[in-house]
Design a protein around this motif. Structure first.
Motif, PDB file in Angstrom:
ATOM      1  N   UNK A 365      45.199 -52.426 -43.549  1.00 24.57           N
ATOM      2  CA  UNK A 365      45.310 -51.842 -44.882  1.00 24.57           C
ATOM      3  C   UNK A 365      44.018 -51.832 -45.659  1.00 24.57           C
ATOM      4  N   UNK A 366      42.886 -52.201 -45.025  1.00 23.47           N
ATOM      5  CA  UNK A 366      41.620 -52.210 -45.745  1.00 23.47           C
ATOM      6  C   UNK A 366      40.468 -51.969 -44.779  1.00 23.47           C
ATOM      7  N   UNK A 367      39.356 -51.427 -45.328  1.00 23.77           N
ATOM      8  CA  UNK A 367      38.107 -51.266 -44.584  1.00 23.77           C
ATOM      9  C   UNK A 367      37.001 -52.133 -45.182  1.00 23.77           C
ATOM     10  N   UNK A 368      37.354 -52.920 -46.177  1.00 28.89           N
ATOM     11  CA  UNK A 368      36.371 -53.749 -46.872  1.00 28.89           C
ATOM     12  C   UNK A 368      35.976 -54.919 -45.996  1.00 28.89           C
ATOM     13  N   UNK A 369      34.713 -54.988 -45.606  1.00 33.57           N
ATOM     14  CA  UNK A 369      34.257 -56.029 -44.694  1.00 33.57           C
ATOM     15  C   UNK A 369      34.284 -57.409 -45.335  1.00 33.57           C
ATOM     16  N   UNK A 370      34.252 -57.471 -46.673  1.00 38.63           N
ATOM     17  CA  UNK A 370      34.352 -58.759 -47.345  1.00 38.63           C
ATOM     18  C   UNK A 370      35.752 -59.356 -47.229  1.00 38.63           C
ATOM     19  N   UNK A 371      36.739 -58.488 -47.077  1.00 40.32           N
ATOM     20  CA  UNK A 371      38.115 -58.960 -46.973  1.00 40.32           C
ATOM     21  C   UNK A 371      38.553 -59.173 -45.524  1.00 40.32           C
ATOM     22  N   UNK A 372      37.805 -58.607 -44.597  1.00 34.53           N
ATOM     23  CA  UNK A 372      38.160 -58.732 -43.191  1.00 34.53           C
ATOM     24  C   UNK A 372      37.524 -59.985 -42.595  1.00 34.53           C
ATOM     25  N   UNK A 373      37.785 -60.210 -41.334  1.00 30.38           N
ATOM     26  CA  UNK A 373      37.255 -61.381 -40.646  1.00 30.38           C
ATOM     27  C   UNK A 373      38.382 -62.119 -39.933  1.00 30.38           C
ATOM     28  N   UNK A 374      38.033 -62.845 -38.880  1.00 35.86           N
ATOM     29  CA  UNK A 374      39.025 -63.626 -38.166  1.00 35.86           C
ATOM     30  C   UNK A 374      40.025 -62.819 -37.370  1.00 35.86           C
ATOM     31  N   UNK A 375      39.668 -61.591 -37.002  1.00 31.96           N
ATOM     32  CA  UNK A 375      40.599 -60.736 -36.251  1.00 31.96           C
ATOM     33  C   UNK A 375      40.399 -60.855 -34.742  1.00 31.96           C
ATOM     34  N   UNK A 376      39.564 -61.797 -34.316  1.00 34.70           N
ATOM     35  CA  UNK A 376      39.210 -61.907 -32.899  1.00 34.70           C
ATOM     36  C   UNK A 376      40.425 -62.101 -32.005  1.00 34.70           C
ATOM     37  N   UNK A 377      41.291 -63.021 -32.378  1.00 34.64           N
ATOM     38  CA  UNK A 377      42.458 -63.311 -31.533  1.00 34.64           C
ATOM     39  C   UNK A 377      43.625 -62.388 -31.820  1.00 34.64           C
TER      40      UNK A 377
END
Length: 804
Positions: A365-377
């Protein structure tokens, strides 16, 4: 029409069919019907690879507008085939991806219609040999991309981005057309092949530099080169499938193709080489530097596209040295090889990156890199594809982007060996810009991987993240697979795609026999440049919190985007003021503009043509004619000074009657009778109409003398008389009246010459005049009915009010 012509027009035909079908069957996913179109085209074009790689050129002609030289001519060599395969192949992958990305609630019919029209436009650009047809398809790409970018038209940013892209690219396209026309004036042909054959004429002509600048305007605006790159980041407001298609294989590559195609024509001129090389390198470095600060994933990828396009453009500029004289052909042919190879590589890794970005946006639901992270697993497939494609973009081995980046660095470092146009003096600046731009590219590529998939997420996402659906993963997976395959086995492309395309750019029948490898030895300057890029880029990425403050000094009001917005604002304000001043509702003012323009351009035409009057050929003037003219002048003067409507109408009728008497003197009794009848009817109608007008109106006001109106009126009268007498004095052809006199009775068996001329010899004129009167009558009748309906509605409202 050949099979190749049909392949170009097939998407448009499919778009029409899809539009009709979707109108009645909206429950089906129309994307499955659109998918076979680019797939079939890609398969057909792939069958041409053996013939083209063997040195064969396919040239098909089809007249379209032969009188102006605008023909639907096809020319397929290695260069055009490379771009056509990318357009259709990635078009098929984007269509498949969009089936999973777009919701059934969207206007899918419109989306696929726009996409297919855009596909036809791009195929036309890269396969057409005629520059007029190329321009037609070129502007069609701007229009269709506008529709695609503005697909979510309820979003103001989408409309803004679509308008921005169209204004900038169509502005460049219009200037490009001027360059094409200059080439036509020099060579006498609209064929690109014909222009190449007439190269000596272009080399000797002083207008060649102007043609270069105008054509490069078109290439730079379409391929988002500095300072015209500002439209591409705003185009990210389009749906992700559109962004993946625009940024990887289509619209932005049109300018690259244009430069490559016209390199054999302009490579002799150092202006061509200097502009492409310097603009490309600066665009690469500037866009890479600015992409690092972006927090929106698509904005970062958009600026990275600008940077990669600058890299390819600079390679084409340097590679032009191998086409011109005075350069080491073997050395700078490698630059063209690198450009062609990177066109293909960029299409693969950038298309995959945009699609993965769309998956992340779709599932979080977002493309904001500040809000993303930790999606590796959570998104293991997406992170794997991102790792491979982003590292390829960064130029890290063993992926395909590393190979073309190595060739790029080798070419830039070897510029000191160029003994042409003073390029050897740039032996430090050019490699420095190339390395600095590559460092920034490495940093934003690593940031893309780390900020999205690694680290710790501190924000709550709008949606619970999960891996994308299988149908959305297929297309980026295929492109990622190509990144790996052509990274490990690059020479699969050498003899089939790269060498024929290089031959097309160099306009050579000799294959360069390219061999691409990962290892060039420890003595390779590109190797140590890559090591430096990785080390410096890693250190800067680790310490980015310490130096990112420099972006704070880049104020918004000092950007090109701000300048564009201000220019647009002032243009709108100025045009609004001009419109308000000119379109003031006064018919008298409008007539003043029209007749004033007529006087100015009429006088210029008379002076430039050297028109004169031969008074010896003029007919004698009788006393009766002089009297009628005096009566006309007196009655017109009375109309100007009288305050009475009745007197004005009578005097206006007197003018018509005086003209009727002139017809009598000229022995045209039928015209005199027609004029008398018309004047009588008009005078009677005027009297009836004015009888119902209110007494007080502007007509009763005192008419002030205006010198401007007087001069314009005098100029119209004098100029009209002069042109009439000059045309009578300098006849270029014999009068047709003798033909009518000799043939009117025999050919038409008519008894009245005037009637026969109107009905038979000029029958179409009379027919269309009658049609015009009919249309005017329908318009007047419609206005009367509308007025009556409004009055009827008002009467009903008053009746209801009285009842209440």
């Amino acid at each position: 029409m050949t099979l190749i012509h049909l392949a170009i027009l097939l998407p448009v035909a499919a778009a029409i069919a899809i539009g009709v079908l979707y109108r009645y069957y909206r429950k089906i996913n129309i994307g499955w019907l659109a998918l076979p179109v680019p797939l079939l085209i890609a398969i057909y074009l792939a069958t041409l690879i053996p013939a083209v790689s063997g040195g064969e050129v396919i040239h098909e002609t089809m007249p379209f507008m032969p009188r102006i030289g605008m023909n639907f001519d096809i020319y397929i060599d290695g260069l055009s085939l490379l771009f056509a395969i990318l357009i259709s192949g990635i078009g098929a992958l984007v269509t498949l991806y969009s089936i999973g990305y777009l919701s059934q609630k969207e206007k899918l019919g419109s989306f696929y219609i726009y996409l297919l029209i855009f596909m036809t436009a791009m195929l036309g650009v890269v396969l057409i040999d005629n520059v007029l047809m190329l321009y037609l398809f070129w502007e069609l790409t701007s229009i269709s991309s506008f529709l695609l970018i503005a697909f979510w038209h309820k979003n103001d940013r989408s409309l803004y981005g679509a308008q921005k892209s169209m204004l900038i690219t169509m502005f460049g396209g219009f200037l490009m057309l001027g360059g094409f026309i200059i080439l036509y004036l020099i060579t006498g042909t609209f064929s690109i092949r014909g222009m190449i054959e007439a190269l000596p004429l272009i080399q000797e002509n002083q207008l060649a530099p102007l043609a270069i600048v105008l054509i490069l305007f078109g290439a730079f605006t379409k391929s988002a080169q500095f300072p015209f790159h500002i439209w591409l980041p705003d185009a990210m407001e389009a749906p992700t499938p559109v962004s993946a298609y625009l940024h990887s294989a289509t619209m932005v590559k049109a300018g690259i193709y244009l430069v490559a195609r016209f390199t054999p024509i302009f490579a002799f001129n150092s202006l061509w080489i200097w502009l492409i090389l310097i603009v490309g390198l600066f665009t690469m470095t500037w866009a890479a530097f600015n992409s690092i600060k972006q927090n929106d994933l698509k904005a970062m990828l958009a600026l990275s596209t600008v940077s990669q396009l600058g890299l390819i453009m600079s390679l084409l500029g340097l590679g032009a040295l191998s086409v011109s004289t005075g350069a080491d052909e073997q050395l700078f042919t490698a630059a063209i090889v690198a450009a062609v190879f990177h066109v293909f590589n960029h299409a693969t890794f950038k298309g995959a990156l945009f699609m993965v970005t769309g998956i992340v946006d779709h599932e979080t639901g977002t493309r904001n890199m500040k809000k993303l992270g930790g999606l590796l697993t959570i998104m293991p497939i997406s992170v794997t594809m991102t790792l491979i494609t982003a590292l390829s973009m960064a130029g890290i081995p063993p992926f395909n982007g590393f190979l073309s980046k190595e060739l790029f660095l080798e070419a830039m470092i070897s510029i000191g060996n160029a003994e042409f146009g003073g390029l050897s003096s740039m032996s430090f600046i050019v490699p420095a810009l190339a390395i600095i731009g590559s460092i920034f590219t490495f940093i934003y590529s690593i940031r893309l991987i780390y900020d999205v998939f690694f680290g710790k997420r501190t924000y709550h996402l709008p949606k619970a993240p999960r891996e994308g659906s299988a149908i959305m993963l297929v297309s980026p997976a295929i492109l990622t697979f190509l990144v790996l395959v052509f990274g490990f086995f690059p020479n699969l492309l050498s003899g089939t795609i790269i060498d024929p395309a290089v031959m097309g750019i160099m306009d050579s029948s000799t294959s360069p026999e390219t061999s691409i490898s990962h290892w060039h030895g420890f003595d390779s300057p590109a190797l140590w440049a890559t090591v430096s890029i990785v080390i410096i880029g890693t250190l800067l990425f680790i310490s980015r919190d310490r130096w990112m403050f420099i972006y704070n000094y880049h104020k918004e009001r000092f950007t090109l985007d701000f300048a564009y917005d201000q220019l647009l604002l002032y243009s709108r304000f100025g045009s609004q003021k001009l419109t308000d001043n000119l379109m003031n509702g006064s018919i008298r003012s409008y007539l003043l503009y029209i007749f004033g323009t007529f006087v100015i351009f009429g006088c210029l035409s008379v002076i430039s043509a050297g028109m004169s009057i031969d008074f010896n050929n003029l007919s004698p003037v009788s006393i009766g004619e002089i009297i009628m003219v005096l009566i006309t002048i007196v009655t017109l003067a009375v109309i100007l000074i009288t305050k009475s409507r009745m007197v004005s109408i009578i005097m206006l009728g007197a003018v018509g009657f005086a003209v009727s008497m002139l017809f009598v003197f000229f022995r045209a009794p039928d015209l005199a009778l027609a004029q008398l009848a018309i004047e009588t009817i008009i005078t009677a109608l005027f009297l009836v109409c004015f009888f119902y007008l209110p007494r007080h109106s502007r007509h009763e006001e005192r008419i002030r003398f205006k010198l401007t109106n007087f001069l314009v009126s005098l100029g119209v009268g004098v100029l009209t008389i002069f042109i009439g007498l000059a045309a009578y004095s300098e006849r270029l052809f014999e009068s047709i009246s003798q033909f009518h006199i000799e043939n009117v009775y025999d050919l038409t068996a008519g008894g009245n010459m005037v009637n026969v001329i109107l009905v038979d010899f000029r029958g179409f004129d009379t027919l269309f005049e009658t049609l015009v009167f009919g249309i005017a009558g329908i318009g007047i009748f419609t206005l009367m009915k509308l007025n009556l309906n409004r009055r009827g509605n008002k009467d009903e409202e008053h009746t209801e009010e009285s009842r209440v």
